[in-house]
Scaffold this motif. Structure first.
Motif, PDB file in Angstrom:
ATOM      1  N   GLN A   1       1.193  11.162 -10.334  1.00 34.37           N
ATOM      2  CA  GLN A   1       0.468  12.431 -10.300  1.00 34.37           C
ATOM      3  C   GLN A   1       1.415  13.602 -10.553  1.00 34.37           C
ATOM      4  O   GLN A   1       1.090  14.529 -11.312  1.00 34.37           O
ATOM      5  CB  GLN A   1      -0.216  12.589  -8.934  1.00 34.37           C
ATOM      6  CG  GLN A   1      -1.009  13.877  -8.783  1.00 34.37           C
ATOM      7  CD  GLN A   1      -2.177  13.969  -9.736  1.00 34.37           C
ATOM      8  OE1 GLN A   1      -2.762  12.952 -10.085  1.00 34.37           O
ATOM      9  NE2 GLN A   1      -2.501  15.174 -10.168  1.00 34.37           N
TER      10      GLN A   1
ATOM     11  N   ASN B   1       2.334   1.627  -3.433  1.00 40.56           N
ATOM     12  CA  ASN B   1       1.314   2.062  -4.388  1.00 40.56           C
ATOM     13  C   ASN B   1       0.989   3.538  -4.208  1.00 40.56           C
ATOM     14  O   ASN B   1       0.818   4.268  -5.190  1.00 40.56           O
ATOM     15  CB  ASN B   1       0.040   1.226  -4.219  1.00 40.56           C
ATOM     16  CG  ASN B   1       0.183  -0.164  -4.800  1.00 40.56           C
ATOM     17  OD1 ASN B   1       0.994  -0.387  -5.698  1.00 40.56           O
ATOM     18  ND2 ASN B   1      -0.585  -1.108  -4.297  1.00 40.56           N
ATOM     19  N   LYS B   2       0.905   3.980  -2.957  1.00 40.72           N
ATOM     20  CA  LYS B   2       0.639   5.395  -2.701  1.00 40.72           C
ATOM     21  C   LYS B   2       1.771   6.267  -3.244  1.00 40.72           C
ATOM     22  O   LYS B   2       1.533   7.306  -3.876  1.00 40.72           O
ATOM     23  CB  LYS B   2       0.465   5.636  -1.204  1.00 40.72           C
ATOM     24  CG  LYS B   2      -0.847   5.120  -0.644  1.00 40.72           C
ATOM     25  CD  LYS B   2      -0.970   5.406   0.850  1.00 40.72           C
ATOM     26  CE  LYS B   2      -2.285   4.891   1.407  1.00 40.72           C
ATOM     27  NZ  LYS B   2      -2.407   5.137   2.870  1.00 40.72           N
ATOM     28  N   ASN B   3       3.011   5.818  -3.012  1.00 42.97           N
ATOM     29  CA  ASN B   3       4.154   6.580  -3.533  1.00 42.97           C
ATOM     30  C   ASN B   3       4.172   6.570  -5.052  1.00 42.97           C
ATOM     31  O   ASN B   3       4.498   7.584  -5.687  1.00 42.97           O
ATOM     32  CB  ASN B   3       5.459   5.996  -2.993  1.00 42.97           C
ATOM     33  CG  ASN B   3       5.690   6.320  -1.535  1.00 42.97           C
ATOM     34  OD1 ASN B   3       5.086   7.254  -1.005  1.00 42.97           O
ATOM     35  ND2 ASN B   3       6.520   5.556  -0.864  1.00 42.97           N
ATOM     36  N   ARG B   4       3.819   5.399  -5.645  1.00 47.13           N
ATOM     37  CA  ARG B   4       3.798   5.301  -7.106  1.00 47.13           C
ATOM     38  C   ARG B   4       2.720   6.220  -7.689  1.00 47.13           C
ATOM     39  O   ARG B   4       2.959   6.930  -8.676  1.00 47.13           O
ATOM     40  CB  ARG B   4       3.544   3.855  -7.517  1.00 47.13           C
ATOM     41  CG  ARG B   4       3.723   3.609  -9.003  1.00 47.13           C
ATOM     42  CD  ARG B   4       3.544   2.146  -9.349  1.00 47.13           C
ATOM     43  NE  ARG B   4       4.610   1.322  -8.771  1.00 47.13           N
ATOM     44  CZ  ARG B   4       4.445   0.453  -7.811  1.00 47.13           C
ATOM     45  NH1 ARG B   4       3.238   0.272  -7.269  1.00 47.13           N
ATOM     46  NH2 ARG B   4       5.454  -0.257  -7.352  1.00 47.13           N
ATOM     47  N   LEU B   5       1.539   6.218  -7.053  1.00 47.46           N
ATOM     48  CA  LEU B   5       0.466   7.093  -7.523  1.00 47.46           C
ATOM     49  C   LEU B   5       0.831   8.560  -7.354  1.00 47.46           C
ATOM     50  O   LEU B   5       0.529   9.389  -8.220  1.00 47.46           O
ATOM     51  CB  LEU B   5      -0.828   6.781  -6.749  1.00 47.46           C
ATOM     52  CG  LEU B   5      -1.496   5.438  -7.058  1.00 47.46           C
ATOM     53  CD1 LEU B   5      -2.686   5.202  -6.134  1.00 47.46           C
ATOM     54  CD2 LEU B   5      -1.951   5.387  -8.514  1.00 47.46           C
ATOM     55  N   ARG B   6       1.507   8.860  -6.230  1.00 40.59           N
ATOM     56  CA  ARG B   6       1.937  10.246  -6.008  1.00 40.59           C
ATOM     57  C   ARG B   6       2.964  10.663  -7.056  1.00 40.59           C
ATOM     58  O   ARG B   6       2.922  11.786  -7.580  1.00 40.59           O
ATOM     59  CB  ARG B   6       2.534  10.365  -4.600  1.00 40.59           C
ATOM     60  CG  ARG B   6       2.720  11.808  -4.128  1.00 40.59           C
ATOM     61  CD  ARG B   6       3.248  11.870  -2.710  1.00 40.59           C
ATOM     62  NE  ARG B   6       2.311  11.299  -1.768  1.00 40.59           N
ATOM     63  CZ  ARG B   6       2.533  10.223  -1.059  1.00 40.59           C
ATOM     64  NH1 ARG B   6       3.672   9.553  -1.188  1.00 40.59           N
ATOM     65  NH2 ARG B   6       1.628   9.778  -0.217  1.00 40.59           N
TER      66      ARG B   6
ATOM     67  N   ASN C   1       0.831  -1.214   0.000  1.00 42.23           N
ATOM     68  CA  ASN C   1       0.000   0.000   0.000  1.00 42.23           C
ATOM     69  C   ASN C   1       0.856   1.252   0.000  1.00 42.23           C
ATOM     70  O   ASN C   1       0.554   2.233  -0.691  1.00 42.23           O
ATOM     71  CB  ASN C   1      -0.931   0.001   1.220  1.00 42.23           C
ATOM     72  CG  ASN C   1      -2.022  -1.045   1.119  1.00 42.23           C
ATOM     73  OD1 ASN C   1      -2.376  -1.466   0.016  1.00 42.23           O
ATOM     74  ND2 ASN C   1      -2.549  -1.474   2.245  1.00 42.23           N
ATOM     75  N   HIS C   2       1.928   1.209   0.778  1.00 42.54           N
ATOM     76  CA  HIS C   2       2.828   2.361   0.837  1.00 42.54           C
ATOM     77  C   HIS C   2       3.489   2.603  -0.519  1.00 42.54           C
ATOM     78  O   HIS C   2       3.566   3.746  -0.997  1.00 42.54           O
ATOM     79  CB  HIS C   2       3.893   2.110   1.909  1.00 42.54           C
ATOM     80  CG  HIS C   2       4.889   3.212   2.053  1.00 42.54           C
ATOM     81  ND1 HIS C   2       4.567   4.453   2.575  1.00 42.54           N
ATOM     82  CD2 HIS C   2       6.215   3.280   1.723  1.00 42.54           C
ATOM     83  CE1 HIS C   2       5.638   5.221   2.560  1.00 42.54           C
ATOM     84  NE2 HIS C   2       6.642   4.534   2.049  1.00 42.54           N
TER      85      HIS C   2
END
Length: 231
Positions: A89, A81-86, A78-79
């Protein structure tokens, strides 16, 4: 006293004492055997119970450890994925800013170089005519480009007729215009608008940005370790 050949009271008492002592000794030995056997059985059963409880405890904590590992991996995923999405973006924001800069530069070039823009309009109209290959078309442009577009259309029609050896009727719309959001260019229509060729600056910029996106990505961010193929 008893008669000859019998036992007197003292002898009877002594025999009785011996018998009692023997029976008592036998009982003690038997009790010891029973206790030893009971202790052995108790120790065996206790060891079995200890092994069972130890196995249950080990199984319980192994299950808990696996659950903790799974939760840790989920949290890490999850961490990431959040960094990848950030990161994605942020990259989109960079591309949006780059596209906005290109749009601003293009708008400035059109405004400061009307002769050059008129030449571009001629090329765009000519390209659209070749794309459609219709004998009667209408060109729609920006309201502020009307006069420049009239000249560009005339030159493009002449160029088209020389190229394809075919007459063409080309008109510039005086009622329909591109929106204020369009940077320039034109839309060429035929058959009462049923056939269209959109060749605006905005559409051309969008096509160019899609084609140049892989190269821009490489220049800005370098090679991605997760990509197996590159455009």
């Amino acid at each position: 006293m008893s008669g000859r050949g019998g036992l007197n009271d003292e002898e009877v008492s002594a025999e009785m004492t011996k018998m009692v002592a023997f029976i008592k000794q036998e009982a003690l030995e038997k009790a010891r055997e029973i206790k030893v056997k009971a202790d052995e059985e108790f120790n065996i059963e206790k060891a079995k119970l200890v092994r069972q409880e130890t196995l249950q405890i080990d199984t319980y904590y192994e299950k808990k450890r696996k659950q903790a590992d799974v939760q840790k991996k989920i949290a890490m995923a999850n961490h990431l994925n959040k960094n990848r999405l950030r990161l994605l973006q942020k990259r989109h924001e960079v591309f949006d800013d780059l596209l906005a800069s290109c749009r601003t530069a293009l708008k400035s070039k059109i405004e400061t170089d009307p002769a050059g823009y008129r030449k571009v309009l001629q090329g765009i109209v000519f390209q659209s005519l070749l794309e459609m290959m219709e004998s009667d078309v209408t060109v729609i442009g920006r309201k502020e480009d009307y006069h420049a577009l009239k000249t560009a259309v005339k030159d493009a029609a002449t160029e088209y007729e020389k190229a394809v050896k075919q007459k063409i009727k080309v008109g510039v719309s005086e009622t329909d215009f591109l929106t204020s959001d369009d940077l320039g260019g034109c839309v060429v229509t035929a058959s009462s608008g049923r056939i269209q060729c959109r060749n605006t600056m905005e559409s051309r910029l969008s096509i160019a940005s899609e084609k140049l996106l892989p190269r821009a990505r490489m220049m800005l961010f370098g090679k991605s370790e997760n990509r197996r193929f590159f455009d």
